[in-house]
Design an enzyme around this catalytic site. Sequence first.
Site, PDB file in Angstrom:
ATOM      1  N   GLU A  23      -7.831 -56.614 -16.707  1.00 43.86           N
ATOM      2  CA  GLU A  23      -7.871 -55.270 -16.507  1.00 43.86           C
ATOM      3  C   GLU A  23      -8.603 -54.353 -17.291  1.00 43.86           C
ATOM      4  OE1 GLU A  23      -7.290 -54.402 -13.465  1.00 43.86           O
ATOM      5  OE2 GLU A  23      -5.841 -56.633 -12.973  1.00 43.86           O
ATOM      6  N   GLY A  79      13.706 -54.366  -3.823  1.00 43.44           N
ATOM      7  CA  GLY A  79      14.476 -53.996  -5.041  1.00 43.44           C
ATOM      8  C   GLY A  79      13.944 -53.200  -6.148  1.00 43.44           C
TER       9      GLY A  79
END
Length: 585
Positions: free
Chosen positions: A416, A193
């Site tokens: 991160e 998608g």
Amino acid sequence: MKKIKNKSIIIPILIFVISLSSLIFMNYHNSSIGYRSYILFEKDLSSKNISTIYLTDSPKIRVQLKNGMTYETDNPRTPDIKKTFLQNGINVDENYPVSSREAYPIALMTISAVYIIIMSLKSSRKVSKRMLSLDSLDTSAVEGSNYSFKNIAGNEEAKESVKDVVDFLKNPEKYASYGARMPKGIMLYGQPGTGKTLLAKAVAGEANVPFYAVSGSDFIQVYVGVGASRIRQLFKKARNNTCGKAVIFIDEIDAIGKKRSASNSSGGSEERDQTLNALLTEMSGFNEKEGIVVIAATNRLDMLDPALLRPGRFDRHIEITLPDISSREKIIELHLKNKPAGNIDIHEWAQKTAYFSGAKIENLINEAAIIACKENSRKIENSHMDKAFSIVLAGYEKKNRDYIKDIDKRITAYHEVGHALVSMKILPNEKISKITIIPSTKGAGGYTLSIPEDKLYENKDYLERRIMVLLGGRAAEEVVFGHDYVTTGARNDLQRSTDIAFNMITQYGMGKTLGLLNMQELYDLNINQDKIIQECKNLIDSIYGEVKNIIIENRHCLKKITDLLLEKETLFSQDLDDLNLTVYK
Ligand code: ADP
Ligand code: ZN
């Protein structure tokens, strides 16, 4: 067409059945033929009433009188009986009598049987031909697909990566005259998608060439060879279209190109190999001037057979990621454009739809439009979006994970930024080009270093710094959330850092236990592995301590970057520069 075909086979079948039953009927009558004793027969014989005798090996003989009447009597079976009959002027027929009444049905039956056999052979050949052909695949080309890059919101990097391909499709001769080799195959990978099909369609649309779409699963059939044949037909079709150029799109390429593993070598793999080989052969078959580009899509690049990804095949790999917040804004805007949108806060909806794919967002807006329509509202409003949102969420996940998602997002962000911060601190020459919390096929989030200057050798100091950066994610989690709240997100980092540390000690002669010995050469000798593991652990532990210190000392920067990352979801080097941080000092 089908009706006519049916008639042409039904009539011979009917004829066959009728003649067969009439034969049976006659036979029944024949068997009820009269019987006369041999004495009476001898009387007929002496009075010369008999015209023909049918003399066979059977226990009975059949007698036909001159008045047409027939009967049966016992076969005397004397050796010279035939002579006797002949001397009496009687015809002797040594075949069983086939009356003309029987001859017709037999002839008809034979003809219709032959006809039926021919017809069924013909139609079975037709069926197998159809199985082999692409007709049963829906691959009619979409001429000049109406899609363009305007239909894709966000995905800027991906669009940029295919622009030259569009140019090439428009003018392949130009590229050929420069001796430039265009990629024959492009591999789009990313979650479902995210707009992979859309991008492929847009490439065809922008270049104004026909678009052929198939799915990998269309090629996996029960019959070996069908898939390979379909591949050949597909390429033939694409090559022979009026403009000679085409984009061929193969969705779910993993169905034919999955990595071969020892465990699944049986069952259906022969078929897959044949299909894959046919695809590779076709791709190496067309030349640079032809203007045919094959675009394939998969959810997982690492699942594919490496043969597919080699140069000259699908050698350009483009990741299509989930949209970040600014891309989601653009996607929402795009899909609202042709709808009567009321006062919808696009920025707010972009925030709410974290981790949504483009398709999910499209679905959300479509649901909202349906609800607005049902309520006869003049415009699609925020309230409709709200209702649609719960419907869509309920459809996608059973429980409401909004809260969990929020905390997940924060952990991912700190993790991160942890990597990035340590890297900024200890490897300032390796610029960070991107930090993101958008999940990719590789994992939950990610940070990307711009490629460091090419080094022929990596020294001990550099390897230790690499380990430090890898441990930065876990260290940030621990410093911010506490020792008991660290997550599984560091798995890959730990794999890689362990690998580096182990190699340092056992392969590169950078440790104490083995010194300059290479473990591989010593493998047969029972060396003490515990000691090596202990040394690895000590190395990692001491590095981890250093990393935690860096995080603690720069906690202020960590928070600043993380906050911005949570807001924007993706940060580029420019964003980091704009923060004007003190880490580098
Ligand atoms: P995939 O091939 O990656 O599974 P699709 O290309 O089939 O995804 O996307 C399905 C739909 O989602 C598209 O038709 C489009 O409506 C919507 N969509 C996905 N990504 C985007 C995007 N970046 N911009 C606009 N619409 C998108
Ligand atoms: Zn990590």
